[in-house]
Design a protein around this motif. Structure first.
Motif, PDB file in Angstrom:
ATOM      1  N   PRO A 176      37.906  31.016  52.833  1.00  0.00           N
ATOM      2  CA  PRO A 176      38.870  31.718  51.623  1.00  0.00           C
ATOM      3  C   PRO A 176      38.508  33.197  51.516  1.00  0.00           C
ATOM      4  CG  PRO A 176      36.667  30.601  50.972  1.00  0.00           C
ATOM      5  CD  PRO A 176      36.782  30.374  52.472  1.00  0.00           C
ATOM      6  N   TYR A 227      32.647  27.359  47.648  1.00  0.00           N
ATOM      7  CA  TYR A 227      33.898  26.747  48.481  1.00  0.00           C
ATOM      8  C   TYR A 227      34.046  25.236  48.287  1.00  0.00           C
ATOM      9  CZ  TYR A 227      36.461  25.157  52.587  1.00  0.00           C
ATOM     10  OH  TYR A 227      37.095  24.447  53.522  1.00  0.00           O
ATOM     11  N   SER A 286      36.006  24.510  44.914  1.00  0.00           N
ATOM     12  CA  SER A 286      37.353  25.305  44.692  1.00  0.00           C
ATOM     13  C   SER A 286      38.141  24.701  45.802  1.00  0.00           C
ATOM     14  CB  SER A 286      37.454  26.718  44.538  1.00  0.00           C
ATOM     15  OG  SER A 286      36.573  27.322  45.610  1.00  0.00           O
ATOM     16  N   ARG A 287      37.634  24.116  47.141  1.00  0.00           N
ATOM     17  CA  ARG A 287      38.623  24.028  48.079  1.00  0.00           C
ATOM     18  C   ARG A 287      39.927  22.903  47.844  1.00  0.00           C
ATOM     19  NH1 ARG A 287      34.635  21.171  52.453  1.00  0.00           N
ATOM     20  NH2 ARG A 287      33.937  19.336  51.019  1.00  0.00           N
ATOM     21  N   GLU A 288      39.638  22.041  46.741  1.00  0.00           N
ATOM     22  CA  GLU A 288      40.781  21.216  46.427  1.00  0.00           C
ATOM     23  C   GLU A 288      41.694  21.925  45.348  1.00  0.00           C
ATOM     24  OE1 GLU A 288      41.122  18.366  47.616  1.00  0.00           O
ATOM     25  OE2 GLU A 288      39.313  18.321  48.634  1.00  0.00           O
ATOM     26  N   GLN A 289      41.382  23.178  44.973  1.00  0.00           N
ATOM     27  CA  GLN A 289      42.208  23.820  44.111  1.00  0.00           C
ATOM     28  C   GLN A 289      43.396  24.456  44.896  1.00  0.00           C
ATOM     29  OE1 GLN A 289      41.884  23.590  40.922  1.00  0.00           O
ATOM     30  NE2 GLN A 289      39.824  22.472  41.118  1.00  0.00           N
ATOM     31  N   PRO A 296      45.668  27.558  46.489  1.00  0.00           N
ATOM     32  CA  PRO A 296      44.998  28.716  47.049  1.00  0.00           C
ATOM     33  C   PRO A 296      44.661  29.768  46.216  1.00  0.00           C
ATOM     34  CG  PRO A 296      47.066  27.602  48.512  1.00  0.00           C
ATOM     35  CD  PRO A 296      46.731  27.022  47.058  1.00  0.00           C
ATOM     36  N   GLN A 354      41.302  29.388  45.121  1.00  0.00           N
ATOM     37  CA  GLN A 354      40.151  29.110  46.228  1.00  0.00           C
ATOM     38  C   GLN A 354      39.365  30.508  46.687  1.00  0.00           C
ATOM     39  OE1 GLN A 354      41.727  27.278  49.715  1.00  0.00           O
ATOM     40  NE2 GLN A 354      42.462  25.525  48.418  1.00  0.00           N
ATOM     41  N   ASP A 387      33.267  31.492  41.503  1.00  0.00           N
ATOM     42  CA  ASP A 387      34.012  30.591  41.967  1.00  0.00           C
ATOM     43  C   ASP A 387      35.039  30.344  40.801  1.00  0.00           C
ATOM     44  OD1 ASP A 387      33.975  27.827  41.103  1.00  0.00           O
ATOM     45  OD2 ASP A 387      31.946  28.082  41.773  1.00  0.00           O
ATOM     46  N   GLY A 404      36.691  27.097  40.415  1.00  0.00           N
ATOM     47  CA  GLY A 404      36.704  25.666  40.670  1.00  0.00           C
ATOM     48  C   GLY A 404      36.831  25.079  39.168  1.00  0.00           C
TER      49      GLY A 404
END
Length: 587
Positions: A448, A481, A484-487, A489, A492, A511, A513
């Protein structure tokens, strides 16, 4: 009966030499003591008589030289002769007329009658005072004692002391002429002036019942007649018996048994003069005599302290072995704890690398695939005869660049994963954060975006263990990371912010998230607590331990509560470390 007390025959009769202190002048002295001479001539016929009129110094010298058999002087001078030369009082003058031998002498402080502003002894502050001399008993010493009783010092509080000497009438002349504001004379001297006394008055007269004259001081015993060490005891006894038979009304003078001169001793002791002048000398003996209760108390205190010290020393020696064993055990436990902490830190770093190992392999595949493609291209061009110098230089340069890229990634990972002893060094916070971000992004296939906001002054530095702080930042970036990786772009991205607060370095990792609920935030830093399905729950616990070992703290807040952070979703972790300095040489 008197004749039986005298040695026979008459031709061998001893001479009677009497020294008299002259304080009124020669003529007045002869008039005052003539009755005594006449009485002794009648009572002790055949004894030659001589009367010497002397001042203080000459009388002392005559006593030392053995030129006198008897002295008649004031009580203060007698006390000095008694202590120094062994004079011994045998009679005390009895003045009569309300004056007893024990209450006969005082000092009168006289001022001009019109000086109404002078009412008490305290009013003499800043005034000029005439005295006979410092050795005068009624002419100064009694006055000195009265001054100290009201808190004044003749040397410090009076404008001047004028010593005019004998006879005492000179004191009256100094006051009358204005050369002095006040004068000190013996009691009854003023009353003896008759009409001339109206020009003066006695300052601060005391109430002494039955005493016929005004006095400014307490009363003391009258003049003594004293024999000297070399005076024959028979002669002293004969003179004493003869003088005891005098009667004031008939003979003009009268004598009584010796009075108690202890009051004179007490005055001299208080003034530290005469036989007590040694009290002014700061010798160890004098200090011991003056302060013996304090010396005794100090000695007891020292004895108690010595006993206490001996007991404490005994207890210390008794417990030294146990204390040494306890210290050795503590050092062993501390060393073991440090080794365990270092092992835990090492395992935590390996844990982070393990979580990122999959993406790390993918990241390394990119430079390796590029190297393979360029190498294959060079081989094909060489087989086809189309390998030019420019193509070969381009391929080898790209191969070298990709190899350096892979080497840098592996180098950062090797340094991060290496097990070593904690050591602190001065580093720049921006450099520290940049290396952690580079290490984090270098191990991610689709890393990210990580922005760095630095609000620190130029030249800012802090003493920390570089690898431990990078471990904390890498853990916080990895947690950000994961959160927020399911959020989408746009959410993220991660943000690292460097700021200073009251001499502390604040490193915030934020973050975007979904954030933390109240339960998770309450237990976030507890060991083995995790919100991940595959997590161990040790990362944040170890990070907080690292922060506390540096004297700092690690907290988690919502973005709205974090300083210098905008509101919105997510979580903000702030690592606060003390000891931030600014090297102005870098400004």
């Amino acid at each position: 009966m008197l004749s039986l007390c005298l040695p026979q025959p008459a031709a061998a009769q001893a001479e009677i030499r009497i020294g008299v202190l002259d304080f009124l002048g020669a003529e007045a002295t002869v008039d005052e003591w003539s009755p005594l001479l006449h009485h002794l001539e009648r009572s002790l016929p055949g004894h030659p008589l001589s009367l010497l009129q002397l001042d203080h110094a000459r009388m002392r010298a005559a006593v030392i030289a053995g030129e006198l058999d008897f002295v008649i002087t004031n009580p203060g001078h007698y006390v000095e002769l008694e202590a120094e030369l062994g004079a011994s009082r045998i009679l005390t003058l009895d003045g009569g007329g309300g004056r007893s031998p024990e209450r006969a002498l005082g000092s009168a402080v006289i001022v001009r009658a019109e000086r109404a502003e002078l009412g008490t002894l305290k009013d003499l502050r800043g005034q000029r005072v005439a005295i006979v001399g410092r050795e005068g008993f009624g002419g100064f010493q009694l006055f000195w004692g009265a001054l100290t009783a009201v808190g004044l010092s003749p040397d410090d509080d009076l404008a001047a002391l004028h010593a005019v000497g004998f006879p005492m009438n000179r004191v009256l002349e100094a006051v009358a002429s204005g050369r002095a504001d006040a004068g000190v004379v013996r009691t009854c001297v003023l009353e003896s002036l008759g009409a001339g006394a109206a020009a003066f008055r006695v300052l601060a007269p005391r109430n002494e019942p039955g005493f016929p004259c005004a006095t400014s001081t307490p009363l003391y015993p009258d003049w003594p007649l004293a024999s000297l060490p070399h005076t024959a005891p028979a002669l002293a006894k004969a003179v004493a018996i003869a003088l005891l038979s005098m009667e004031g009304g008939r003979d003009g003078l009268a004598w009584a048994v010796p009075a108690d001169y202890q009051a004179v001793h007490e005055l001299f002791r208080r003034l530290e003069i005469g036989p007590y002048a040694y009290l002014r000398e700061p010798t160890l003996r004098v200090m011991a005599q003056r302060y013996w209760p304090w010396v005794g108390g100090f000695a007891l205190l020292m004895l108690g302290w010595i006993l206490y010290t001996v007991r404490v020393e005994y207890l210390v020696q008794k417990r030294t072995a146990a204390l040494s064993a306890a210290l050795t055990e503590r050092d062993r436990l501390e060393a073991s704890a440090r080794a365990a902490q270092e092992q835990a830190d090492h395992l935590a770093r390996l844990s982070v690398l393990g979580e990122l190992s999959g993406t790390l392999a993918h990241e390394l595949n990119q430079p390796l695939a590029t190297i393979t493609n360029y190498a294959s291209s060079v081989i094909r061009r060489a087989d086809n005869g189309r390998l030019t110098d420019a193509a070969l230089r381009e391929a080898t340069a790209e191969i070298a660049a990709q190899a350096e890229r892979a080497s840098a990634i592996l180098g950062r990972i090797r340094a991060f994963a290496r097990k070593r002893t904690a050591a602190r060094e001065g580093v720049e916070p921006r450099e520290l954060a940049t290396e952690a971000i580079a290490l984090f992004r270098g191990m991610m296939a689709r890393a990210p975006q990580v922005s760095l906001v630095d609000t620190l002054p130029a030249g800012a530095r802090i003493a920390v263990d570089r690898l431990q702080i990078q471990q904390v930042l890498l853990n916080l970036l990895k947690n950000g990371y994961d959160a927020s990786r399911e959020q989408p772009p746009a959410r993220q991205a991660l943000e690292v912010r460097l700021a200073s607060t009251d001499g502390k370095l604040d490193i915030s990792v934020r973050d975007y998230g979904s954030g933390l609920d109240a339960t998770a935030q309450q237990h976030l830093f507890e060991a083995f607590f995790t919100t991940k399905t595959d997590g161990l729950g040790l990362g944040l616990s170890i990070c907080r331990s690292i922060a506390e070992a540096h004297g700092g703290r690690l907290i988690a807040t919502s973005p709205a509560a974090a300083p210098d952070s905008d509101s919105g979703p997510g979580t903000c972790f702030t690592l606060s470390l003390p000891g931030l300095t600014c090297d102005h040489a870098h400004d």
